[in-house]
Motif scaffolding. Structure first.
Motif, PDB file in Angstrom:
ATOM      1  N   GLN A  86     -38.550 -37.998 -14.726  1.00 32.76           N
ATOM      2  CA  GLN A  86     -39.953 -37.798 -15.296  1.00 32.76           C
ATOM      3  C   GLN A  86     -40.936 -37.703 -13.879  1.00 32.76           C
ATOM      4  O   GLN A  86     -41.701 -37.008 -13.592  1.00 32.76           O
ATOM      5  CB  GLN A  86     -40.760 -38.917 -16.316  1.00 32.76           C
ATOM      6  N   ASP A  87     -40.524 -38.581 -13.069  1.00 36.12           N
ATOM      7  CA  ASP A  87     -41.250 -38.678 -11.799  1.00 36.12           C
ATOM      8  C   ASP A  87     -40.953 -37.632 -10.827  1.00 36.12           C
ATOM      9  O   ASP A  87     -41.879 -37.200 -10.000  1.00 36.12           O
ATOM     10  CB  ASP A  87     -41.209 -40.041 -11.082  1.00 36.12           C
ATOM     11  N   LEU A  88     -39.973 -37.038 -10.949  1.00 36.79           N
ATOM     12  CA  LEU A  88     -39.424 -35.695 -10.430  1.00 36.79           C
ATOM     13  C   LEU A  88     -40.315 -34.570 -10.830  1.00 36.79           C
ATOM     14  O   LEU A  88     -40.148 -33.356 -10.310  1.00 36.79           O
ATOM     15  CB  LEU A  88     -38.169 -35.525 -10.051  1.00 36.79           C
ATOM     16  N   LYS A  89     -40.773 -34.744 -12.192  1.00 32.85           N
ATOM     17  CA  LYS A  89     -41.433 -33.541 -12.954  1.00 32.85           C
ATOM     18  C   LYS A  89     -40.299 -32.559 -13.311  1.00 32.85           C
ATOM     19  O   LYS A  89     -40.796 -31.243 -13.072  1.00 32.85           O
ATOM     20  CB  LYS A  89     -42.762 -33.176 -12.216  1.00 32.85           C
ATOM     21  N   LEU A  90     -39.068 -32.897 -13.557  1.00 35.33           N
ATOM     22  CA  LEU A  90     -38.242 -31.899 -13.824  1.00 35.33           C
ATOM     23  C   LEU A  90     -38.430 -31.529 -15.370  1.00 35.33           C
ATOM     24  O   LEU A  90     -37.922 -32.039 -16.427  1.00 35.33           O
ATOM     25  CB  LEU A  90     -36.797 -32.370 -13.599  1.00 35.33           C
ATOM     26  N   ASP A  91     -39.255 -30.515 -15.427  1.00 30.62           N
ATOM     27  CA  ASP A  91     -39.459 -29.816 -16.997  1.00 30.62           C
ATOM     28  C   ASP A  91     -38.228 -29.367 -17.619  1.00 30.62           C
ATOM     29  O   ASP A  91     -38.131 -29.548 -18.858  1.00 30.62           O
ATOM     30  CB  ASP A  91     -40.684 -28.779 -16.797  1.00 30.62           C
TER      31      ASP A  91
END
Length: 256
Positions: A86-91
């Motif tokens: 989530q923190d890496l914003k891996l959609d």
């Protein structure tokens, strides 16, 4: 190498984040291993070079922190990895996971179903550990006995017969190995197998040729899971045939 703060007590997971424009692949290693040790050669292969590749060392393993007061259950590993992605914003991302790392991967995939493009498992734990597996052997010892003697015996015994695994196991936390093994013996509800069958993303399971025959091959295919086979390799396929493993991962990514 980069680091990620896992919790309020400042424990850090360390990882490689290799650039690429294609869908990120998160590599999750197995028991007594480390992503920083197992997967650089796999990730460097032509088949995967255009993907962003994230090679983690789970807490208690490799270069990551090894706190004695951590639970180290399969679910706890999945929980901080969920925060990590989530923190890496891996959609959208792909998970590749090996052996007991497969159980962690399935718990993670279950928590972020909307973000999963593909899950690729190599000889992964789908059911609670049973007799004959290292996790069952380790998990059925009393933790104190394992930590205070048996762990060192296991490392020494494997130093000649399986020196690669002995080298990565030797730098793991004996406490972490004991606790995740106990978690593997206990299993989960729903089971990791049930989670795999219920996922709506693309799914591939990889066997090493030397590990066959395996009754699970037919069972997995019956549940419409793509099966790939790495030639000239057994369970430790990342070390035995990294090119073949990368090719199998790519086939899993492209599988329609």
């Amino acid at each position: 190498m980069k680091e990620y703060i896992v919790d309020k007590t400042n424990n850090k997971m360390r990882y490689h984040d290799l650039p690429g424009k294609d869908t990120p692949i998160l590599f999750i290693h197995g028991l007594g291993c480390a992503g920083s040790f197992d997967y650089p050669e796999v990730a460097a292969q032509t088949d995967l070079i255009n993907h962003r590749r994230i090679l983690i060392d789970l807490l208690g393993s490799g270069f990551s922190d090894k706190p004695d007061n951590y639970l180290y259950t399969v679910k706890e590993h999945a929980n901080y990895l969920y925060n990590f992605v989530q923190d890496l914003k891996l959609d959208k991302f792909i998970i590749f996971a090996h052996s007991l790392g497969g159980a962690v991967a399935l718990e993670l995939a279950n928590k972020c179903r909307g973000n999963m493009e593909t899950i690729i498992l190599s000889e992964a734990n789908l059911d609670k550990s049973g007799q004959g597996s290292s996790s069952y052997e380790f998990g059925t010892y009393q933790e104190e006995d394992f930590v205070n003697g048996i762990f060192d015996e296991v490392v020494n015994e494997n130093s000649s017969v399986n020196s690669m695994w002995a080298s990565t196991l030797s730098v793991c936390s004996s406490t972490a190995i004991s606790r995740i093994s106990k978690s593997a013996v206990a299993g989960a509800e729903p089971s990791w197998r049930e989670i795999l069958y219920s996922l709506k993303c693309k799914k591939t399971f990889i066997f090493g040729e030397k590990s066959l025959p395996d009754d699970d091959q037919i069972e997995l295919e019956r549940h419409m899971i793509n099966v790939e086979i790495v030639k000239s390799a057994g369970h430790s396929m990342a070390w035995e045939n990294p090119k073949g493993l990368a090719e199998a991962i790519k086939k899993g990514i492209l599988y329609a």
